[in-house]
Motif scaffolding. Structure first.
Motif: not given
Length: 410
Positions: A25-26, A368, A227, A282, A386-389, A280
Motif C-alpha cells: 500500500s502507498g 509501484p 514492497s 503521499l 512506497w508509491v502505488t497511486d 507522486f
C-alpha cells in the motif's frame, strides 16, 4: 553526526519498512522523526520500558539524550532540511531538571488540560515548523494528557537536473488506462542507476541528485516482489550495508527490473541514461502503538506502572504515539515532512567521422516503486515510502499537495 547514531536511525528505518507498512500500500514514513523522541524517552525511562527503548534505539539509554541532541543539531545543518522539537506539559507535572536540561533547544509550553485549546496551540506549531505541509500534531487528546513531546522535520530538495513533464496514457501494467504525470530526463551519468540483489531478487536503484545535501533514490523490484523486500534491499544498497553494481558495469540486456542497457556505436563519446518515472504525492498517518514493540513502547503504555521516573516524579505512561508524514516528487524537486508526537507522525549537423562505443541505459518506473530521501554525506535515511497511486495529469492543475485523510479525532 556520529556514524553510530546514523546506523541506529537507519536500523529503525529498515525495521519499520519491513514490519510496519501494510503490504504493497502507498505510504511514507520518517524514522528520523521518531528516533530522537524515543531517545529522549529512554533517557528518562526505568525498568523494562528502558530496556525495550534501548532495543528499539540500538544504543544504550544513558547515551540516548546526547545522541538525540547531536542528531537534531546535525539535521538543522543539512541544507534543505529543517528540524525542530517541542515539549508541552501540564503545570502540575514536575519535570526532573536533570532530564529537561538534556532536551534539545526548542519550543516549551504548558498544556491547559482543555483538548481543543491545546490541539490548536500544537497544530499552529506544526504548521509553522513545516511551512504548512503538515497542519496538525498527531495526538489523541484524552483529558488526562499530561505531557506531549514532538518533533517536526521538513525537507525541500531541488533537482540538479530537472525533469520534463508531460501527460502520458498508460497502456499496460497496474496503471493501465490512466493518464499520469510522466517525468522524463536524459543525463550523461549511467552510474546514477545501480542494481542491488537481496533475498527476494534484484532491485533497480536510481539516484536523483539534489542541489542541496539530499538525494532521492527510487527503488524498483520485480513485479511480484513485496514492497517491504524492495525497501529492505534498497536501504541496504543506499546506505552501503550491501553491494550494488553501477550502470557502467552492468551487462547489456535487462540487468535489473525496469532497466535496459546496451553498448552502441555513436559519433559522440557520451554515455546516456534515460529516465521515465511519474510524479507522486503521499500523505500517511501512523499509529506507533499499533507496532509498539518495534518502537520500544510496549511496556511503556501500561498505565499500571510509572515508566519514566527520570522525567517526572508523577507516574507517567505512553498514552499516544503517532506520526503524520507527507512526500511530493515532481519535475523540479522533492518535498517531505513529518510531525511525530508522543504523549504521556534534455542540433543537428554532420556527425564527426570518429565512432565511439558508448553505453545507453533506460530505466522506467511504470509500476509501484519505493523511494528513499538520503543525506548525501552520512547516508542517513531521512524519509522512506512506497508509491502505488501516482498523480494523474488532471490532478496537476488542481492539486495543492498530498492527499490528506481526515485528521484523527481529538
Amino acid at each position: 553526526m556520529e556514524n553510530e547514531t546514523v546506523r541506529a536511525v537507519n536500523r529503525l528505518t529498515t525495521r519499520w519498512a519491513v514490519q510496519a507498512p501494510a503490504p504493497d500500500s502507498g505510504t511514507v514514513f520518517a524514522a528520523s522523526g521518531v528516533w530522537p523522541l524515543l531517545a529522549l524517552l529512554a533517557d528518562g525511562a526505568g525498568g523494562p520500558a528502558r530496556a525495550e527503548l534501548e532495543e528499539a534505539l540500538g544504543i544504550p539509554a544513558e547515551a540516548a539524550a546526547e545522541a538525540a541532541r547531536e542528531l537534531l543539531a546535525a539535521l538543522a545543518d543539512v541544507r534543505g532540511l529543517q528540524a525542530a522539537t517541542g515539549l508541552w506539559a501540564r503545570a502540575e507535572v514536575p519535570l526532573e531538571e536533570v532530564w529537561s536540561a538534556k532536551l534539545p533547544a526548542g519550543a516549551r509550553g504548558a498544556l491547559s488540560g482543555e483538548p481543543l485549546a491545546d490541539a490548536k496551540v500544537l497544530d499552529a506549531w506544526a504548521a509553522e515548523r513545516t511551512g504548512g505541509l503538515i497542519e496538525h500534531v498527531p495526538v489523541s487528546w484524552p483529558e488526562d494528557t499530561r505531557l506531549v513531546l514532538a518533533s517536526a522535520l521538513v525537507l525541500r530538495v531541488r533537482w540538479s537536473e530537472p525533469f520534463q513533464e508531460a501527460p502520458v496514457a498508460m497502456t499496460e501494467g497496474p496503471w493501465a488506462r490512466r493518464i499520469l504525470r510522466r517525468l522524463s530526463r536524459t543525463t550523461r551519468s549511467p552510474d546514477e542507476v545501480r542494481v542491488a540483489h537481496g533475498p527476494a531478487g534484484a532491485v533497480t536503484v536510481l539516484e536523483v541528485a539534489g542541489t542541496e545535501d539530499v538525494d532521492v533514490h527510487l527503488l524498483l523490484g520485480e513485479p511480484q516482489t513485496p514492497s517491504r523486500s524492495v525497501l529492505e534491499t534498497g536501504l541496504a544498497a543506499v546506505t552501503g550495508a550491501a553491494p550494488s553494481q553501477p550502470g557502467s558495469e552492468l551487462p547489456d540486456g535487462t540487468p535489473g527490473p525496469g532497466l535496459t542497457t546496451r553498448t552502441v556505436d555513436s559519433p559522440f563519446p557520451v554515455d546516456l541514461l534515460q529516465v521515465r518515472t511519474v510524479a507522486f504525492s503521499l500523505f500517511s498517518e501512523h499509529d506507533l502503538l499499533d507496532h509498539a514493540p518495534l518502537f520500544g513502547l510496549d511496556t511503556a503504555r501500561d498505565e499500571d506502572f510509572a515508566h519514566f521516573p527520570g522525567i517526572s516524579s508523577e507516574p507517567l505512561a505512553v498514552g499516544s504515539g503517532r506520526q503524520s508524514a507527507m512526500a511530493r516528487f515532481h519535475a523540479t524537486g522533492f518535498e517531505a515532512a513529518a510531525v511525530t508526537a508522543v504523549a504521556a507522525r534534455p542540433g543537428a549537423g554532420a556527425p564527426p567521422r570518429v565512432r565511439h562505443r558508448v553505453r545507453r541505459a533506460e530505466v522506467r518506473f511504470d509500476r509501484p516503486f519505493g523511494f528513499l530521501a538520503v543525506h548525501r554525506d552520512t547516508r542517513l535515511v531521512l524519509a522512506a515510502g512506497w508509491v502505488t497511486d501516482p498523480e494523474t495529469a488532471v490532478e496537476a492543475g488542481r492539486s495543492t499537495g498530498a492527499r490528506r485523510p481526515t485528521p484523527p479525532s481529538r
